[in-house]
Design a protein around this motif. Sequence first.
Motif, PDB file in Angstrom:
ATOM      1  N   TRP A 205      -0.973   2.956 -11.507  1.00 49.31           N
ATOM      2  CA  TRP A 205      -0.726   4.318 -11.004  1.00 49.31           C
ATOM      3  C   TRP A 205       0.621   4.875 -11.512  1.00 49.31           C
ATOM      4  CZ3 TRP A 205      -3.217   8.014  -9.454  1.00 49.31           C
ATOM      5  CH2 TRP A 205      -4.726   7.913  -8.946  1.00 49.31           C
ATOM      6  N   SER A 206       1.481   3.599 -11.871  1.00 54.91           N
ATOM      7  CA  SER A 206       2.955   4.006 -12.321  1.00 54.91           C
ATOM      8  C   SER A 206       2.577   4.925 -13.742  1.00 54.91           C
ATOM      9  CB  SER A 206       3.949   2.976 -12.403  1.00 54.91           C
ATOM     10  OG  SER A 206       3.455   2.095 -13.270  1.00 54.91           O
ATOM     11  N   ALA A 207       1.725   4.245 -14.460  1.00 48.51           N
ATOM     12  CA  ALA A 207       1.448   4.619 -15.689  1.00 48.51           C
ATOM     13  C   ALA A 207       0.989   6.119 -15.632  1.00 48.51           C
ATOM     14  CB  ALA A 207       0.531   3.944 -16.568  1.00 48.51           C
ATOM     15  N   GLU A 208      -0.081   6.430 -14.956  1.00 47.22           N
ATOM     16  CA  GLU A 208      -0.526   7.811 -14.585  1.00 47.22           C
ATOM     17  C   GLU A 208       0.792   8.822 -14.223  1.00 47.22           C
ATOM     18  OE1 GLU A 208      -3.849   9.416 -13.734  1.00 47.22           O
ATOM     19  OE2 GLU A 208      -3.903   8.106 -15.526  1.00 47.22           O
ATOM     20  N   ALA A 209       1.764   8.145 -13.292  1.00 47.20           N
ATOM     21  CA  ALA A 209       2.814   8.896 -13.032  1.00 47.20           C
ATOM     22  C   ALA A 209       3.743   9.408 -14.398  1.00 47.20           C
ATOM     23  CB  ALA A 209       3.542   8.241 -12.112  1.00 47.20           C
ATOM     24  N   LEU A 210       3.694   8.175 -15.089  1.00 48.46           N
ATOM     25  CA  LEU A 210       4.786   8.318 -16.239  1.00 48.46           C
ATOM     26  C   LEU A 210       4.016   9.134 -17.486  1.00 48.46           C
ATOM     27  CD1 LEU A 210       7.310   7.422 -17.768  1.00 48.46           C
ATOM     28  CD2 LEU A 210       5.931   5.324 -18.600  1.00 48.46           C
ATOM     29  N   ALA A 211       2.764   9.259 -17.497  1.00 45.68           N
ATOM     30  CA  ALA A 211       2.103  10.106 -18.407  1.00 45.68           C
ATOM     31  C   ALA A 211       2.644  11.541 -18.789  1.00 45.68           C
ATOM     32  CB  ALA A 211       0.475   9.916 -18.150  1.00 45.68           C
ATOM     33  N   ALA A 212       2.858  12.099 -17.635  1.00 50.40           N
ATOM     34  CA  ALA A 212       3.303  13.121 -17.526  1.00 50.40           C
ATOM     35  C   ALA A 212       4.834  13.520 -17.517  1.00 50.40           C
ATOM     36  CB  ALA A 212       2.624  14.438 -16.508  1.00 50.40           C
ATOM     37  N   THR A 213       5.560  12.621 -17.502  1.00 47.68           N
ATOM     38  CA  THR A 213       6.973  12.628 -17.324  1.00 47.68           C
ATOM     39  C   THR A 213       7.904  11.855 -18.207  1.00 47.68           C
ATOM     40  OG1 THR A 213       6.562  12.494 -14.814  1.00 47.68           O
ATOM     41  CG2 THR A 213       8.883  11.759 -15.562  1.00 47.68           C
TER      42      THR A 213
ATOM     43  N   ALA B 296       0.990  -1.137   0.161  1.00 47.11           N
ATOM     44  CA  ALA B 296       0.101   0.150   0.014  1.00 47.11           C
ATOM     45  C   ALA B 296       0.780   1.194   0.157  1.00 47.11           C
ATOM     46  CB  ALA B 296      -0.941   0.157   1.126  1.00 47.11           C
ATOM     47  N   VAL B 297       2.107   1.109   0.481  1.00 47.12           N
ATOM     48  CA  VAL B 297       2.927   2.340   0.590  1.00 47.12           C
ATOM     49  C   VAL B 297       3.323   2.597  -0.777  1.00 47.12           C
ATOM     50  CG1 VAL B 297       5.307   3.276   1.260  1.00 47.12           C
ATOM     51  CG2 VAL B 297       3.717   2.340   2.943  1.00 47.12           C
ATOM     52  N   HIS B 298       3.952   1.460  -1.689  1.00 51.77           N
ATOM     53  CA  HIS B 298       4.073   1.721  -2.900  1.00 51.77           C
ATOM     54  C   HIS B 298       3.379   2.282  -3.687  1.00 51.77           C
ATOM     55  CE1 HIS B 298       7.619  -1.489  -2.792  1.00 51.77           C
ATOM     56  NE2 HIS B 298       7.544  -0.852  -1.868  1.00 51.77           N
TER      57      HIS B 298
ATOM     58  N   ALA C  95       4.456  -7.077 -11.046  1.00 45.05           N
ATOM     59  CA  ALA C  95       4.009  -5.956  -9.872  1.00 45.05           C
ATOM     60  C   ALA C  95       2.421  -5.919 -10.037  1.00 45.05           C
ATOM     61  CB  ALA C  95       4.481  -4.616 -10.494  1.00 45.05           C
ATOM     62  N   PRO C  96       2.051  -5.711  -8.700  1.00 53.14           N
ATOM     63  CA  PRO C  96       0.427  -5.555  -8.547  1.00 53.14           C
ATOM     64  C   PRO C  96      -0.176  -4.743  -9.911  1.00 53.14           C
ATOM     65  CG  PRO C  96       1.428  -5.366  -6.521  1.00 53.14           C
ATOM     66  CD  PRO C  96       2.663  -5.234  -7.412  1.00 53.14           C
ATOM     67  N   GLU C  97      -1.404  -5.357 -10.268  1.00 53.14           N
ATOM     68  CA  GLU C  97      -2.060  -4.318 -11.140  1.00 53.14           C
ATOM     69  C   GLU C  97      -2.126  -2.920 -10.920  1.00 53.14           C
ATOM     70  OE1 GLU C  97      -5.683  -4.849 -14.430  1.00 53.14           O
ATOM     71  OE2 GLU C  97      -5.580  -6.351 -12.847  1.00 53.14           O
ATOM     72  N   VAL C  98      -2.541  -2.677  -9.768  1.00 51.36           N
ATOM     73  CA  VAL C  98      -3.019  -1.289  -9.503  1.00 51.36           C
ATOM     74  C   VAL C  98      -1.741  -0.482  -9.148  1.00 51.36           C
ATOM     75  CG1 VAL C  98      -2.912  -1.729  -6.810  1.00 51.36           C
ATOM     76  CG2 VAL C  98      -4.410  -0.102  -7.827  1.00 51.36           C
ATOM     77  N   LEU C  99      -0.611  -1.148  -8.796  1.00 50.22           N
ATOM     78  CA  LEU C  99       0.598  -0.330  -8.760  1.00 50.22           C
ATOM     79  C   LEU C  99       0.950   0.124 -10.349  1.00 50.22           C
ATOM     80  CD1 LEU C  99       2.883   0.773  -7.077  1.00 50.22           C
ATOM     81  CD2 LEU C  99       4.268  -1.299  -7.452  1.00 50.22           C
ATOM     82  N   ARG C 100       0.757  -1.004 -11.257  1.00 48.25           N
ATOM     83  CA  ARG C 100       1.467  -0.712 -12.514  1.00 48.25           C
ATOM     84  C   ARG C 100       0.486   0.465 -13.236  1.00 48.25           C
ATOM     85  NH1 ARG C 100       1.524  -5.786 -15.708  1.00 48.25           N
ATOM     86  NH2 ARG C 100       2.644  -4.553 -17.148  1.00 48.25           N
TER      87      ARG C 100
ATOM     88  N   VAL D 103       8.688   0.203 -13.141  1.00 51.81           N
ATOM     89  CA  VAL D 103       7.577  -0.508 -12.418  1.00 51.81           C
ATOM     90  C   VAL D 103       6.390  -0.845 -13.402  1.00 51.81           C
ATOM     91  CG1 VAL D 103       5.897   0.139 -10.444  1.00 51.81           C
ATOM     92  CG2 VAL D 103       8.085   0.901 -10.410  1.00 51.81           C
ATOM     93  N   HIS D 104       5.989   0.062 -14.539  1.00 53.67           N
ATOM     94  CA  HIS D 104       4.724  -0.251 -15.409  1.00 53.67           C
ATOM     95  C   HIS D 104       5.073  -1.469 -16.028  1.00 53.67           C
ATOM     96  CE1 HIS D 104       2.844   0.330 -19.004  1.00 53.67           C
ATOM     97  NE2 HIS D 104       1.630   0.379 -18.258  1.00 53.67           N
TER      98      HIS D 104
END
Length: 423
Positions: free
Chosen positions: A413-421, A375-377, A406-411, A400-401
């Motif tokens: 959110w990593s895509a969300e972070a990557l979308a603007a980076t 959950a921290v991740h 990796a857990p699907e939900v973590l992947r 991570v994506h």
Amino acid sequence: MNPSQLSANLSQSKHWSESRDLPDPVGLADLRLRPDLVVPLAGFGRSPSEFTAFPWPNTGMKTRSMAVIDPYDELACRVAVAEFILAVDTHLPPRPVVAGYRIGKQPPGWAYRHPGKSHSEHRDRVAALVAADDFGALVVTDVARCYGSIQLPAVAERLMSLVGKHAAVDAVLSWWSIWADRDGCVGLPIGPEWSPAFAHALLGHVDSELVKGGFRHGRWSDDIAIGVPVRGDPCDALALVDEALQMVGLERSVEKTFIHDDPAAALARVRNTALSGLEGMLATGDAKVDGCVHDLFSAAIDMTDGLSSFRFAMRTMKHRRDAWAAAQFARDPSLMEIDPATAGSYLSAIAVDHPDAVAGLFCLVAAKPTDRSAAVHLHLMKAASVRLWGAAEGRLFEAVHDDADAPEVLRWWSAEALAATPS
């Protein structure tokens, strides 16, 4: 909108996007133009594409399975619950007897009252029970595995008595049944904002029985505090709670049941004196408040029951954009496991003004998550999605994506972070 249309919304397939039986049964395009129907709507599309669950550490001791439902179904459930949530809320005793998850904005664009103000009402209610002239004891208890123990037939029976036969009720209960049979969801899903409406439908029976029995009480979610008069017997109150819970298929948590016959001890349970002092310092703008908040944070992590102090300190540092706690997390990442959601919300808030303090924590998600750290991740990745980062962070998000383990939900959110980076 005809609520009967909602029954087709959830596909029987595990992969809803591949075999949804109707293309857009609740008129999602129309919903996006109707912000009065769904509040808030800005987060649409931020759920993974199928029902899943992930560990959720609670006070560093236990884990919970949090339900993440696909966005079509989440929206449809919220619209359906709008059809009957007011009837459930009206059935409950007035605030502050039951303060948590009470309707603030009424349907169709319903919303609960602010949780901070509601919890203050609850604390004041319990404090008033202790301050009563005829105070004999305060009984504090809650429901054993409340959401996980809630059964669909019991909810259906209670809603029938409160709402009657209703297409919207049938729709949500049918989806709940599919989640249980297909996805292994145990009990009432934890996480969706509409879930408390179903919990209230059951626990409202306990409220009614306590009122009929002549007891004064206060309830926050499944936490129940009962004021027993000096000539009363706390065991009578517990027996009434046990009987009422049994009627709706639940049981009391014996290990979390306490009887306080000393008013000072009872009040100490209701109000944390450190928090009360800090609230006064914040109100007066005392220059020493930051140091006191840091001390409260440090004390909270050494307390066996310091969750409320931890959350108060984190929320205060969040509002003051104080990056001090981020440095503590860097030294000991396990501190975020005390309450990952609160820690993540704090990091999201300070990321704009103190990006380096937050970026230094992203390397944690490169390690394989454990039950305690998963959950921290997740909340670190959610915090990462609030701003633009550099190429180094982008490469980490991309790794991570791309990690199939990796857990699907973590992947996601990593895509969300990557979308603007950039990567």
